[in-house]
Structures are given as C-alpha cells and as structure tokens.
Design an enzyme around this catalytic site. Structure first.
Site, PDB file in Angstrom:
ATOM      1  NE  ARG A 154      -3.783  -2.102   2.611  1.00  0.00           N
ATOM      2  CZ  ARG A 154      -3.575  -3.298   3.157  1.00  0.00           C
ATOM      3  NH1 ARG A 154      -2.379  -3.581   3.636  1.00  0.00           N
ATOM      4  NH2 ARG A 154      -4.544  -4.188   3.219  1.00  0.00           N
ATOM      5  CB  ILE A 155       3.614   2.415   2.198  1.00  0.00           C
ATOM      6  CG1 ILE A 155       2.743   2.388   3.465  1.00  0.00           C
ATOM      7  CG2 ILE A 155       4.576   3.601   2.248  1.00  0.00           C
ATOM      8  CD1 ILE A 155       3.503   2.062   4.732  1.00  0.00           C
ATOM      9  N   PRO A 206       8.904  -4.737   4.786  1.00  0.00           N
ATOM     10  CG  PRO A 206       7.959  -6.874   4.869  1.00  0.00           C
ATOM     11  CD  PRO A 206       8.312  -5.768   3.908  1.00  0.00           C
ATOM     12  CG  ASN A 211      13.309  -7.962   3.695  1.00  0.00           C
ATOM     13  OD1 ASN A 211      13.749  -8.543   2.715  1.00  0.00           O
ATOM     14  ND2 ASN A 211      12.038  -7.630   3.812  1.00  0.00           N
ATOM     15  CB  ALA A 233      10.450   0.645   5.433  1.00  0.00           C
ATOM     16  NE  ARG A 234       8.702  -2.080  11.019  1.00  0.00           N
ATOM     17  CZ  ARG A 234       7.676  -1.253  10.866  1.00  0.00           C
ATOM     18  NH1 ARG A 234       7.897  -0.019  10.424  1.00  0.00           N
ATOM     19  NH2 ARG A 234       6.446  -1.630  11.141  1.00  0.00           N
ATOM     20  CG  ASP A 258      10.348   8.610   9.664  1.00  0.00           C
ATOM     21  OD1 ASP A 258      10.517   9.663  10.307  1.00  0.00           O
ATOM     22  OD2 ASP A 258       9.362   7.862   9.827  1.00  0.00           O
ATOM     23  CD  GLU A 263      13.053   3.383  15.081  1.00  0.00           C
ATOM     24  OE1 GLU A 263      11.861   3.525  15.353  1.00  0.00           O
ATOM     25  OE2 GLU A 263      13.520   3.526  13.936  1.00  0.00           O
ATOM     26  CG  HIS A 296       9.460   5.408  13.548  1.00  0.00           C
ATOM     27  ND1 HIS A 296       9.955   4.182  13.841  1.00  0.00           N
ATOM     28  CD2 HIS A 296       8.402   5.187  12.724  1.00  0.00           C
ATOM     29  CE1 HIS A 296       9.243   3.237  13.233  1.00  0.00           C
ATOM     30  NE2 HIS A 296       8.285   3.835  12.549  1.00  0.00           N
TER      31      HIS A 296
END
Length: 331
Positions: A154-155, A206, A211, A233-234, A258, A263, A296
């Site tokens: 979706r993103i 994700p 990943n 994303a991550r 972001d 983090e 984030h």
C-alpha cells in the site's frame, strides 16, 4: 465489555474518547506501555489495545492470558516484536492495523527526497549564517531520475503515484507482484537490476530476517554512484556502518532516514541537548548536510493517529465478540 489501551499519547486521547462515547464501550487509557510493570492493570478487562516497539514478552503474554485476555490489538503494523510461541500457547488472537495511512508515509518520503535534491538543508544552514549565494549547491530534478521502489504494498504504491506526479521513471522490486503494476512492466526480477538502474532507492519493505541489512556494503557497491537512499520503513533494512561508509565515499549522495536500526529508547525522547544523544553513529548521520533524520514520524498525522486508535479498537471488539477479525495476524 471493557477494554484497556496501553501507551495512549495525548494526541490519541480525543479519538479514543470519541470512539468510546459513540460505541458506549468503556476504554481505560494508560499512558505507559505494556510490560511486566504495567500488565497487572489489565485485570478485569476483556481485551487490550497496544502500541510499542519494545518486545511483547512471554511473561507479559502469559499474564494477560491468566487474566482471561485473549484479544490483543496492535495500533501499528509490525508484529516482529511479539513472542509467537507465547501467543500460540495461550490461544491469544492478535490484530494489527495494516494500513492506517499509506499516504502519510509516502508523502514524507517524497518530501524528504525533494529536500535532498534541492539541498534545502544546505541552504538553511548557509542562510542562517548570512550566506545567500547559490553556488556550488546546484540541484537535481526528479523528473530526470529513475526511482527504484523496493516493495509495492500500500505504501509503496502510494509513493509510486507521487513519484510519477513529478515525472520520474519507476522501476520496482517485490517478491509479490501487484497485478496492475505488473501490466505496466515496471518490475525487475532481482534487486541487483534495481540497484543498477536506480538514481533513488525508496525502501518500503517489512522487517524480516531475510531483509535484515538488505542494504549492506555489497548492495551499495552495486548501485550507481551518487544514489539517494530513502528509508521510511524499518531501521534494520540498512546496515548503518555500511551506509556511513557509502556516504563517506560519495557512493551515496544523500539519505533520508525516518527509521534507524538502534532507534528504540532514542527516538521520541528529549535528551535536552544534541551532545546528550547516546548514539555516536546516529549523531554522525544527523550532522551531515546530505542526510535528513526524522525520529520515526512518517506515520504521525492526524488521519493516521485517528485510524490507528479506532481501527484497533474496532478489531478488538470483533475479537472479543466474534473471535475473529479481518486484520487478524496468523502466527
């Protein structure tokens, strides 16, 4: 029916209170996150709504189950911090909010790219010191560039639509091809092909074991010189040390981050001063004019906050009443 909601921020409270009033369902808002020091507050409730980056441990999940709580609804997407064995052992049903606002994440991603291309960070710093000259900070134009989008959920699809609005060429990689994008022929078969073609790499994957550190030294070496890296994303998708090396060498012309792999406990915290930030690699990145770090916040819009709270509460009610929900996560 009674629901307890953990980690409720001040900006979420109005949406929670409105939902509670409209539905006639009691919801207890707890400011603290769900952990072993707060789990006892869930006694007497039918379901729990939660949001956090710290782990949902077996100890906490066992306690929830002992209180009779088998309905757990996350206000976020990721479930990689949940002890899956404890979920299955206790028969706990879990839902997430898979799409609280794809536009929010996509919009910040492209905004940051435009800031990198137009070197606004550099000009802001120059202007602050009275330097109003243009040179040597000439910009690039997005409509002359190829954007490589990794993951077209979706993103990713929202981001593609915005990139196209600027006239950029798109190439994409995903192990699952979207039928409409498939017809357009934008997919490449391997990440190596994407790395070779892309002037900009936009990450929307994700966090999975496969990943982790997707962008490492080997990946950066396969990219064009002067590539721009975007990660909303991550944090674990990027090997931070490898990124720093790629920035130092000029392989990467700029990055907008972001998220950050270390983090937790740092983002969304006020340390009082820059020097007090307890992470030297992060400070290294923030100091660079060609790196934009945000803590984030891509999701952090009014629309997304409302959807995260109210979608999660609706899912929790469905789990309690029906034992299932469309956003149930299978472990």
């Amino acid at each position: 029916m009674k629901i307890i909601a953990y980690g409720i921020r001040d900006d979420e409270k109005p949406y929670l209170e409105q939902w509670s009033k409209d539905k006639g369902i009691e919801v207890k808002a707890v400011a603290e996150l769900l952990d072993d020091s707060t789990v006892d507050q869930a006694k007497g409730y039918d379901g729990a709504v939660v949001y956090q980056q710290k782990p949902y441990t077996a100890e906490v999940l066992d306690k929830l189950a002992s209180f009779g709580i088998k309905s757990l609804s996350l206000r976020n997407v990721g479930v990689d911090n949940i002890d899956a064995d404890a979920i299955k052992r206790n028969g706990i049903k879990v839902t997430n909010v898979p799409a609280y606002s794809p536009s929010a994440i996509a919009e910040l991603t492209v905004t940051q790219l435009m800031r990198l291309l137009r070197k606004t960070n550099t000009f802001d710093r120059k202007i602050a010191h009275g330097d109003l000259r243009w040179a040597p900070d000439i910009a690039d134009e997005l409509d002359q560039m190829t954007v490589g989008v990794i993951a077209t959920g979706r993103i990713g699809r929202k981001a593609i639509n915005i990139y196209r609005g600027f006239g950029a060429k798109i190439v994409a990689y995903d192990i699952y091809h979207n039928p409409e994008l498939e017809k357009e022929g934008i997919y490449v078969d391997t990440l190596d092909e994407l790395y070779a073609q892309a002037d900009v790499i936009s990450l929307h994957s994700p966090a999975t074991k496969e990943n982790e550190h997707m962008l490492d030294d080997a990946a950066f070496n396969k990219m064009k010189d002067g590539v721009f890296i975007l990660n909303p994303a991550r944090g674990t998708l990027i090997d931070t040390d490898a990124l720093i090396r790629a920035l130092d060498s000029g392989k990467v012309a700029g990055a907008a981050l972001d998220v950050y792999e270390d983090e937790v406990g740092i983002f969304n915290t006020d340390f009082g001063s820059f020097d007090a930030i307890p992470d030297e690699r992060l400070k290294n990145l923030i100091k660079r004019e060609n790196v934009l770090v945000t803590p984030h916040i891509a999701f952090y819009t009014k629309t997304a906050a409302k959807n995260m709270v109210q979608f999660a509460l609706n899912s929790n009610v469905n789990l309690i009443e029906k034992g299932t929900d469309d956003s149930e996560v299978k472990f």
